[in-house]
Design an enzyme around this catalytic site. Sequence first.
Site, PDB file in Angstrom:
ATOM      1  N   ARG A  27      -4.280 -18.605  -1.666  1.00 33.57           N
ATOM      2  CA  ARG A  27      -3.163 -18.523  -0.716  1.00 33.57           C
ATOM      3  C   ARG A  27      -3.646 -17.768   0.520  1.00 33.57           C
ATOM      4  NH1 ARG A  27       0.673 -13.946  -3.720  1.00 33.57           N
ATOM      5  NH2 ARG A  27      -0.592 -12.179  -3.085  1.00 33.57           N
ATOM      6  N   CYS A  59      -5.340 -19.544   9.777  1.00 28.93           N
ATOM      7  CA  CYS A  59      -5.798 -18.816  10.957  1.00 28.93           C
ATOM      8  C   CYS A  59      -4.577 -18.606  11.849  1.00 28.93           C
ATOM      9  CB  CYS A  59      -6.869 -19.625  11.679  1.00 28.93           C
ATOM     10  SG  CYS A  59      -7.147 -19.050  13.365  1.00 28.93           S
ATOM     11  N   GLU A  83       3.658 -10.910   3.149  1.00 29.42           N
ATOM     12  CA  GLU A  83       2.591  -9.917   3.316  1.00 29.42           C
ATOM     13  C   GLU A  83       1.543 -10.371   4.332  1.00 29.42           C
ATOM     14  OE1 GLU A  83       1.098  -9.058  -0.623  1.00 29.42           O
ATOM     15  OE2 GLU A  83       2.658  -7.565  -0.941  1.00 29.42           O
ATOM     16  N   CYS A  90      -9.195 -13.500  10.931  1.00 30.90           N
ATOM     17  CA  CYS A  90     -10.039 -14.677  11.137  1.00 30.90           C
ATOM     18  C   CYS A  90     -10.969 -14.409  12.317  1.00 30.90           C
ATOM     19  CB  CYS A  90      -9.142 -15.889  11.413  1.00 30.90           C
ATOM     20  SG  CYS A  90     -10.088 -17.375  11.785  1.00 30.90           S
ATOM     21  N   CYS A 127     -12.834 -17.115  13.818  1.00 30.79           N
ATOM     22  CA  CYS A 127     -13.284 -18.451  14.247  1.00 30.79           C
ATOM     23  C   CYS A 127     -13.282 -18.582  15.781  1.00 30.79           C
ATOM     24  CB  CYS A 127     -12.380 -19.520  13.622  1.00 30.79           C
ATOM     25  SG  CYS A 127     -10.765 -19.655  14.409  1.00 30.79           S
ATOM     26  N   GLU A 146       9.364  -5.985  -3.441  1.00 29.29           N
ATOM     27  CA  GLU A 146       8.603  -6.303  -4.650  1.00 29.29           C
ATOM     28  C   GLU A 146       8.116  -5.024  -5.308  1.00 29.29           C
ATOM     29  OE1 GLU A 146       5.124  -8.696  -4.152  1.00 29.29           O
ATOM     30  OE2 GLU A 146       6.110 -10.120  -2.843  1.00 29.29           O
ATOM     31  N   TRP A 186      -4.113  -7.220 -11.061  1.00 24.87           N
ATOM     32  CA  TRP A 186      -5.192  -7.203 -10.066  1.00 24.87           C
ATOM     33  C   TRP A 186      -5.939  -5.869 -10.028  1.00 24.87           C
ATOM     34  CZ3 TRP A 186      -3.074  -3.431  -7.161  1.00 24.87           C
ATOM     35  CH2 TRP A 186      -1.681  -3.417  -6.983  1.00 24.87           C
ATOM     36  N   GLU A 197      -1.367 -15.626 -11.674  1.00 22.11           N
ATOM     37  CA  GLU A 197      -0.566 -14.425 -11.913  1.00 22.11           C
ATOM     38  C   GLU A 197       0.154 -14.476 -13.255  1.00 22.11           C
ATOM     39  OE1 GLU A 197       1.502 -14.074  -8.093  1.00 22.11           O
ATOM     40  OE2 GLU A 197       0.029 -12.548  -7.568  1.00 22.11           O
ATOM     41  N   HIS A 222       0.577 -11.177 -14.827  1.00 19.54           N
ATOM     42  CA  HIS A 222       1.352 -10.176 -14.067  1.00 19.54           C
ATOM     43  C   HIS A 222       2.753 -10.118 -14.675  1.00 19.54           C
ATOM     44  CE1 HIS A 222       3.339  -8.166 -10.742  1.00 19.54           C
ATOM     45  NE2 HIS A 222       2.192  -8.039 -10.110  1.00 19.54           N
TER      46      HIS A 222
HETATM   47  C1  GAL Z   1       2.249  -9.219  -3.826  1.00 22.21           C
HETATM   48  C2  GAL Z   1       2.633 -10.620  -3.430  1.00 22.21           C
HETATM   49  C3  GAL Z   1       3.259 -11.385  -4.577  1.00 22.21           C
HETATM   50  C4  GAL Z   1       2.463 -11.182  -5.827  1.00 22.21           C
HETATM   51  C5  GAL Z   1       2.335  -9.720  -6.111  1.00 22.21           C
HETATM   52  C6  GAL Z   1       1.579  -9.392  -7.362  1.00 22.21           C
HETATM   53  O1  GAL Z   1       1.240  -8.749  -3.004  1.00 22.21           O
HETATM   54  O2  GAL Z   1       3.501 -10.621  -2.344  1.00 22.21           O
HETATM   55  O3  GAL Z   1       3.337 -12.743  -4.252  1.00 22.21           O
HETATM   56  O4  GAL Z   1       1.204 -11.763  -5.661  1.00 22.21           O
HETATM   57  O5  GAL Z   1       1.658  -9.109  -5.053  1.00 22.21           O
HETATM   58  O6  GAL Z   1       1.455  -8.011  -7.541  1.00 22.21           O
END
Ligand code: GAL
Length: 685
Positions: free
Chosen positions: A115, A119, A154, A159, A161, A309, A317, A357, A360
């Site tokens: 994702r 650019c 986010e 870029c 280029c 979020e 991650w 994910e 997650h």
């Molecule tokens: C954020 C993002 C979400 C998801 C989440 C996972 O950075 O906006 O789409 O990827 O992290 O922690």
Amino acid sequence: MTPSLHDVTRGRLLYGGDHNPEQWPEEVWHEDVALMREAGVNLVTVGVFSWARIEPRPGAREFDWLDRVLDLLHGAGIGVCLATPTASPPPWMGARHPETLPRDETGATVWYGSRNHFCASSPVYREYALRIAADLADRYGDHPALRLWHVNNEYGTSCWCDETARHFRRWLRARYGDLEALNGAWGTAFWSQRYDSWEEIVPPRRTQYLANPTQTLDFRRFTSDALLECFVAERDALAERTPHVPVTTNFMPLFVGQDGWTWAEHQDVVSVDLYPDPADPDGPDGAALGALVQDLTRSQARGPWLLMEQAAGAVNWRGVNRPKPEGLMRLWSLQAVARGADGICFFQWRQSRQGSEKFHSAMLPHAGRRSRLFGRVRGLGAELGALSEVTGASVPAGTAVLHDWNAWWAGLQQGRPSDRLTHTGPLRAWHRALWERNLTCDLARPEADLSGYALVAAPHLYLLTDEALDNLAAYVHGGGTLVCGFFTGVADADDRIREGGMDARLREVLGIDLVHEWWPMAEGETQHLTLHPAAGISGAAGPATADLWREDVETAGAEAVASYRGGELDGRPAVTRHTFGAGTAWYLTTLPDPDTLRALLGRAAHEAGVRPPLPDLPTGVEAVRRGGLLFLLNHRREPVAVPLRVPATDLLTGRRHERGVPLDRHGVAVLREEPPAREGLREGR
Ligand code: GAL
């Protein structure tokens, strides 16, 4: 009138998360909605990554499924934060228009298959993005479920280029006007870097040796602005069609890539994503970072904001991804409410079964409705429902902590005195010290009006504009207390070093004649400090030390309240205090150990008249006032009792507490205090 968060909350705290129905067969959507209701969800974000589903081939529109999703949600009384899907263009765009794909510093293409592969300077990307945003607004502008627009996700890609190079040149022309001004600002006399025509200028691509620092600084400024142009264009397309619906884009927490002060000015609603590491919940490293991000977001919003979020449990991650121990998700959510959030949302509603994910966490995990985690989600939903009266309320703060992206960016250059020094290291340490003292802080840009704050802390601002320096001088002169950290006011807006090692105006404020030299410290080195009685500090456990940075300064009027002990700087001032006009200015030439830093900042705050919401709070208990309510949050795993000044009722339990509130492990109380009984009334006069 511009729409605001108030139009979204309508007097109730928001609760929900990212809802990605395109990943699921339609029958699951019905179960989703039923379980959302059960959990008290009242707002979900839809469509963040739906571009390929809505526009499977160029120009196509498949909205039917989205119509059904929105109708279903609306039928259940759940509002929608509708996203423009522009963070993840479909593969056809990269395949047909490779120039929409970003290039890295070496010129290599960053491909689709993940994702954020766009650019920001590409006119083709921008056109497709605007068209889909406009079509979404045309289609759903009048849909009764629509409460908020969520543009992109986010923003933060870079870029290098050729299209970006052309855009960068246009941006530079607007900033400098002529090439001589640019050559002057970039100091291109150094290493034969003089530019003879605009066409020669490129983004800071991979170089043989150290890159030009001002070119790099300008490129960071440009990248933030280029992304902002994309946001503003989409926002305008939406606002033109739906002037009544507020627009947001979710910030990453304390993120380097966007000038958060400038960006916030363009949002109707400021929202942020926040993922502290739950691995050490006792820490409270996670909670301290959370408090900083929450204070920053509230300050960007100048009022209530939205937690867009967070994770209900583990992320996927980090190297090792730990779930949140019992109580932590609730504690950190209520911490955000205490510090100004009007909504608590998660990534994501239902845990994915496929894709990157799937490990997650989500509000509704693989383990389903009977899971412990869903039980917690339901519990939190019910509690937020009981806290409606806090919606829209403000959080008073007596202290401002200064933070600035230009200073951060300039400090990232290669070839600096110490690569152990980061912008956020001192920022986090100072904010944490104030947070542990329960001194509620706003964050502010150095040019902001600071007159409402009794204390201003500037942990480390390598670069300060002339306007900021004049602002700080006027603030102290007018009676304010400034505590300034090391390596501050060193460079001007072009990253040109100020004479004397620190700007002369700031030296005058601090009572410093010269900064002779910086003495950064290597990993493992320890510097001892002597605290003088003038520091008025007691209670710092153990010897005062430092391990990051030292400066050899010559005072001119400032008194030393701490000195270096041992080493090359033995006896030289380490911490100074100076009266300037009607105010006081402290200078910390080093980053003292956390206890000493807390004691020093506590001392400065006390002298400035700043007080925590309650005296004698047990260690690990956070206390914040919001509106007429007092939030108490226990960050420890052990239960504690918090003494009260007046009887109070906990909104979460309905219980009245006379003298103290017991808080379980990670426990929270939201108290309405009773007005203190007046002597006269008690005596019946
Ligand atoms: C954020 C993002 C979400 C998801 C989440 C996972 O950075 O906006 O789409 O990827 O992290 O922690």
